[in-house]
Each structure stands twice: as C-alpha cells, then as structure tokens.
Enzyme design. Structure first.
Site, PDB file in Angstrom:
ATOM      1  N   LYS A  17      12.951 -10.676  -2.857  1.00 39.70           N
ATOM      2  CA  LYS A  17      11.561 -10.638  -2.369  1.00 39.70           C
ATOM      3  C   LYS A  17      10.660 -11.307  -3.396  1.00 39.70           C
ATOM      4  O   LYS A  17      10.147 -10.661  -4.311  1.00 39.70           O
ATOM      5  CB  LYS A  17      11.138  -9.176  -2.134  1.00 39.70           C
ATOM      6  CG  LYS A  17       9.693  -9.008  -1.678  1.00 39.70           C
ATOM      7  CD  LYS A  17       9.455  -7.625  -1.090  1.00 39.70           C
ATOM      8  CE  LYS A  17       7.987  -7.396  -0.801  1.00 39.70           C
ATOM      9  NZ  LYS A  17       7.739  -6.196  -0.009  1.00 39.70           N
ATOM     10  N   GLU A  57      12.532  -7.458  -6.217  1.00 38.38           N
ATOM     11  CA  GLU A  57      11.191  -8.046  -6.100  1.00 38.38           C
ATOM     12  C   GLU A  57      10.555  -8.350  -7.451  1.00 38.38           C
ATOM     13  O   GLU A  57       9.925  -7.484  -8.053  1.00 38.38           O
ATOM     14  CB  GLU A  57      10.265  -7.101  -5.302  1.00 38.38           C
ATOM     15  CG  GLU A  57       8.861  -7.675  -5.136  1.00 38.38           C
ATOM     16  CD  GLU A  57       7.907  -6.781  -4.345  1.00 38.38           C
ATOM     17  OE1 GLU A  57       8.288  -5.652  -3.994  1.00 38.38           O
ATOM     18  OE2 GLU A  57       6.776  -7.221  -4.103  1.00 38.38           O
TER      19      GLU A  57
END
Ligand code: 13P
Length: 315
Positions: free
Chosen positions: A206, A164
């Site tokens: 992500k 992420e």
C-alpha cells in the site's frame, strides 16, 4: 494456491478494492468534529454501520480495514466481521499502534493480538509507517524493519499483511523528489521483507502515488503522476506481489479517482487497486452530518464514489 495468496487475490479482484475505515479514536474524532458530531463508540458505529450496510457496496469493495473498537462491535446481532463476510466482504484489522517520534509502534504482543483478531474473523491486516520528505533518512530503516517483522508475524497465522510505507504529500517538493524518496523507501522495505522471508505472493503493498507536494506551485497532471508512479514501482516492486493498493493520502476524491484511472491505463504486472480512506469517505461523511434522515443520501454518495473508483480500475 496458498490461503495467503487466495486472500490477497480476492482483495484485488477485478473492479474491487479496499475501504480503509480504521481511523484511530483520535482521527475519527477530528473527522467528526468537522461535521459537528461527537465521537464515541456508539456514534462511530452508527457511521461505520451506515457505510457497511450500503446496499450494493459489495460490488465495489472487497475488504474493509477495521479498527480495534469496530471489530468487537455488532451489526444486526452479528459481529461486524461476520456481517461483512455475509456480504462477501473480507474483514481486516489495523494492528499498528500509532506513531511515536516518526516510528510506528505495535510489535510488542503482536503475535497474541493477531491470534485474537484471527479468532474475531480478520483475514488481513494493515501496518502504516510514515515518512516525511526532508526528514526521510532518520527513520526509514527502523520503520522498514518493523513493517517486515509485522508482515512475517501475520503470515505465520495466514493473515495477509498490507505493507504500508507512506511518503507524505506534505511539503512543496516536486514530483521528482517524491519519486526519489519513495524509490529509496520501497527499496529498503523490500530488502527487509526478503530478510524476514515474507512470502511476496501472500502480501499487498500500500504505497503513496508519486505526486507533487501539497504546497508545490506546479502540480503534476494525472498522466504525469501515473507515469512516475509506474516507473518507480517497476524499478522496485517484485512481480510476485499480487497487488498494489494505493492510499489516497489527502488527495481529493476526484484526484484519487482520476490518478487511479491513469495508472490503470498504463498498467503493470500487478493489479493496481485502491485502499482508500478519505477519498472514499469524504463525500458520504459530509452528506451524513450525523443525522439519521441523511443516511439514504450519504449511502448514495458512498456507493457512487465507490463505483467511480472501481471503474477507474477497469479502463
Ligand atoms: P487515506 O486513503 O485517507 O490515506 O487512508 C488510507 C489509510 O488506510 C491510511 O493508513
């Protein structure tokens, strides 16, 4: 199919996505403060239990990202991961240890912590790096290196890493600027993942969507957001990555739902799914307000939002 690929595919199965319920002690306290609730391990569990026990939620949620406190707690005399698995939901764990001077930390002792989390039932993990527009160059390299080292350590233990790198929506920049910075960040992240020999088919990305800054005068439409996001991802994300699970990053629940729908209307070579924290929880948190008698209404709000986000995947 490898275990890693199998888990990654299950997390982005049709119509399902991830609930991020891994707020740190400080973050959950801030969220609770807004609804007049004191945060402690018991109240945190009462709230999260309400989410996880929502009847039918497993139709829309494939996995839940837990915080260290929660993975050690129990629901109905079962560990939280065992409870989730009994509903067909995969337990995951946040393993970064927060941000110090714009760099995410947590590599020290990570290998041992991953072994412990695996024994506690974790099937996937999350590490979040944060990039601020205008200060982006200072720490991209270092954050990307840590993301790649984390991902490699996870895969050694058959834990699917969610990678992420979040470019924050704070600021008054336009869509183009967000696109430019996100492209740069993702390019470096994938270079580092390659250097560290991370198996792309056994991870999930992500990212943020490409959106206008929160304070920008002109806000791009959902269609513009979707087009800019898909264009960016196609440029930098290899097709071997099974799924993109977007963060909501401060978008309202409706925005995060609408944008995901437009993204799926365009489509791409990867599953386009969600790993939302705030967008899935905002309405349920407000409906709950810390009161037991509000649980049915709060669970209804959670189920309805999860269904809407799930449907946005299936257009
Ligand atoms: P938001 O959807 O609230 O951005 O949270 C997702 C997340 O897990 C951030 O790390």
């Amino acid at each position: 199919m490898s275990t890693l690929n199998q888990t990654a595919q299950a997390l982005v199965a049709q119509g399902k996505g991830i609930l991020a319920a891994d707020e740190s002690t400080r973050t959950i306290a801030k969220r609770f403060e807004k609804i007049g609730v004191t945060s402690n391990p018991d109240s945190n569990l009462a709230y999260r239990k309400m989410l996880f026990m929502t009847p039918g939620i497993e139709q829309f949620i494939s996995g839940v990202i837990l915080y260290d406190e929660t993975i050690r707690q129990e629901i109905d005399s079962q560990s939280v991961p065992a409870y989730l698995q009994s509903k067909g939901i995969l337990p995951g764990i946040k393993v970064d240890q927060g941000i110090v001077e714009m760099v995410t930390i947590g590599l020290d002792g990570l290998q041992d912590r991953l072994t412990e989390y695996k024994n506690l039932g974790a099937k996937f993990a999350k590490w979040r790096a944060v990039i601020t527009i205008d200060e982006e160059d200072a720490h991209i390299e270092e954050n990307a290196e840590s993301l790649a080292r984390y991902a490699a350590l996870c895969q050694e233990q058959d834990i699917v890493p969610i990678v992420e790198p979040e470019v924050l929506m704070d600021g008054s920049h336009d869509l183009e600027k967000c696109k430019e910075v996100t492209t740069k960040v993702l390019r470096i992240v994938f270079e580092k993942l390659k250097e560290h020999k991370v198996a792309l088919e056994g991870m999930l990305l992500k990212p943020n969507m490409i959106i206008s800054g929160k304070d920008a005068q002109v806000q791009a439409s959902a269609k513009e957001v979707a087009k800019a996001t898909i264009d960016t991802l196609k440029e930098v994300v290899p097709v071997e990555v099974p799924g993109i699970v977007f963060l909501s990053g401060g978008q309202t629940p409706d925005q995060a739902t609408e944008n995901l729908k437009e993204l799926n209307l365009i489509g791409g070579p990867w599953q386009l799914s969600f790993s939302y924290g705030r967008a899935l929880q905002e309405e349920t948190l407000a409906a709950w307000a810390g009161k037991d008698e509000n649980i049915p209404a709060a669970q209804k709000a959670f189920l309805e939002r999860a269904q809407k986000v799930s449907e946005a995947r299936s257009v």
